[in-house]
Design an enzyme around this catalytic site. Structure first.
Site, PDB file in Angstrom:
ATOM      1  N   SER A 208       0.793  -1.135   0.134  1.00  0.00           N
ATOM      2  CA  SER A 208       0.056   0.048   0.002  1.00  0.00           C
ATOM      3  C   SER A 208       0.853   1.259  -0.001  1.00  0.00           C
ATOM      4  O   SER A 208       2.006   1.119  -0.554  1.00  0.00           O
ATOM      5  CB  SER A 208      -1.009  -0.012   1.068  1.00  0.00           C
ATOM      6  OG  SER A 208      -1.980   0.784   1.095  1.00  0.00           O
ATOM      7  N   ASN A 209       0.430   2.431   0.397  1.00  0.00           N
ATOM      8  CA  ASN A 209       1.149   3.496   0.225  1.00  0.00           C
ATOM      9  C   ASN A 209       0.865   4.543   1.483  1.00  0.00           C
ATOM     10  O   ASN A 209      -0.219   4.324   2.261  1.00  0.00           O
ATOM     11  CB  ASN A 209       1.068   4.158  -0.894  1.00  0.00           C
ATOM     12  CG  ASN A 209      -0.448   4.697  -1.177  1.00  0.00           C
ATOM     13  OD1 ASN A 209      -1.083   5.355  -0.674  1.00  0.00           O
ATOM     14  ND2 ASN A 209      -0.956   3.944  -2.334  1.00  0.00           N
TER      15      ASN A 209
END
Ligand code: C5P
Length: 396
Positions: A208-209
């Site tokens: 993810s980020n």
């Protein structure tokens, strides 16, 4: 209607001061916080105890409390207020306001308040119609005060005519109108993507980020306040859904693509604010991948660029994208604007202090086919308002 608004109610010495009690109550019922400042004469018409009980705040009359010397700061009250409502306002107070006389707390507060002042005149018809009063009211109007209409009717003197204070119910409506955001996007449907996508590696891990969704959620909120029907296609975030917004939760870039295409078909505009993964594991392991001493290689495949796909299908719809860059900001953003067939791109750089993930501020530049507009560092809610302004223009 007035939820959370700070209304400073100024009461002067008119017989209509008894209506200030009802006015105070109605303002509170509408959700406002109310503080009351009274002139010394107003106390002859209505007691501070009544006003303090109804407003749930102590009443300020004198510049200081004679018992303990506590200073009543007119400056602090002026700063606190979102609106200074003087109701009832006598001919005397109106005249003093017009000439900047500051011989009581209500008047010094008027001179120092920066918010909108609203005046509800209350006096006998001859006083009201007198040239002096009318000139004073005109002066206040010119200076930006909102002067509420005085209805015709029976006056305390027994005379008929103008000069009555507007009824409390109607005053509250007028104050509500003052704060109502114009429904400039009524009838428009806008989709906003926001937050981070999650790409599963196995049942436990994911890619993810750092996106928190704050910018996208602020945009959805700003658009909904202007009357747009807003659907928020949201990846991972801890934020609450803004009022009046429909939220569709998704996890992966693929899920977001499917939801976005379906929603965009029925929309007038889309704002692509989500931080979408560009790559996803080629295969998602069904069981948790066991650790071993050997190196581990994960094969990734490209995800669909949602903005690019919407750009191909957009027709007359409008498309706004974001570009979060770390280098060559301007040229990268211009390239994305063209490639993704966007009408506007909002560029932010991780090199700017106060911009990017998680902060409550952002520093953006708007770029369209012909112009570039650089904004200063602003609260994300303010950036959202500016984006909503641009969307209004695009949808005109
Ligand atoms: O190419 P880049 O990812 O930098 O472009 C950013 C813009 O494209 C943003 O508006 C983002 O929401 C959108 N985007 C998308 N789907 C992707 C990648 C980016 O909609 N797979």
């Amino acid at each position: 209607m007035l939820k959370g608004k700070h209304i400073l109610l100024g009461v002067t010495g008119s017989i209509a001061a008894y209506k200030a009690a009802m006015l105070c109550r109605l303002l509170r019922v509408a959700g406002a916080e109310v503080k009351v400042v009274m002139t010394p004469t107003a106390k002859e018409f209505i007691t501070p105890v009544t006003m303090a009980t109804l407003s749930k705040n102590p009443i300020a009359v004198e510049f200081y409390n004679p018992e303990n010397g506590d200073w009543h700061s007119h400056i602090a009250m002026g700063e606190w207020a979102d609106c200074y409502l003087i109701a009832p306002a006598t001919a005397n107070t109106i005249a003093k306001m017009a000439y900047g006389i500051a011989d009581n707390l209500l008047l010094t507060t008027y001179l120092s308040a920066r918010c909108q002042t609203v005046v509800a005149p209350a006096m006998d018809c001859d006083m009201f119609c007198h040239e002096a009063t009318q000139e004073n009211l005109a002066k206040l109007r010119e200076r930006g005060c909102l002067i509420l209409e005085s209805p015709e009717g029976e006056l305390a003197s027994g005379l008929m005519g103008k000069g009555r204070m507007m009824e409390p119910e109607q005053i509250v409506e007028e104050i509500g109108r003052l704060f109502a955001v114009q429904q400039t996007l009524a009838g428009k449907r806008v989709m906003v993507t926001a937050g981070a996508t999650i790409e599963a590696i196995d049942p436990v891990r994911y890619i993810s980020n750092h996106s928190t969704g704050k910018m996208g959620y602020a945009i959805a909120e700003a658009l909904a306040k202007r009357g747009a029907e807003v659907v928020l296609v949201s990846g991972k975030t801890a934020l609450a859904t803004p009022q009046g917004v429909r939220r569709v939760d998704v996890l992966s870039a693929e899920d977001m693509y499917e939801a976005a295409v379906a929603e965009f078909e029925q929309s007038d505009c889309a704002v692509m604010c989500a931080a979408v993964a560009d790559y996803t594991p080629a295969v998602v392991a069904e069981q948790k991948i066991k650790k071993s001493d050997a190196e581990f290689t994960l094969t990734l495949r490209k995800t669909k660029d949602i903005a690019f796909e919407l750009g191909k299908m957009k027709g007359a719809r409008k498309l706004v994208g974001f570009a979060l860059e770390t280098n060559d900001e301007q040229s990268n953003a211009e390239e994305k604007l063209r490639k993704k067939n966007l009408d506007l791109i909002v560029l932010n750089s991780l090199r700017d202090k106060g911009a990017g993930f998680g902060c409550d501020t952002n520093k953006v530049t708007f770029i369209d086919a012909s112009h570039r507009e650089e904004l200063p560092l602003l609260a994300k809610s303010e950036v959202a308002e500016r984006i909503a302004d641009r969307i209004e223009k695009l949808l005109k």
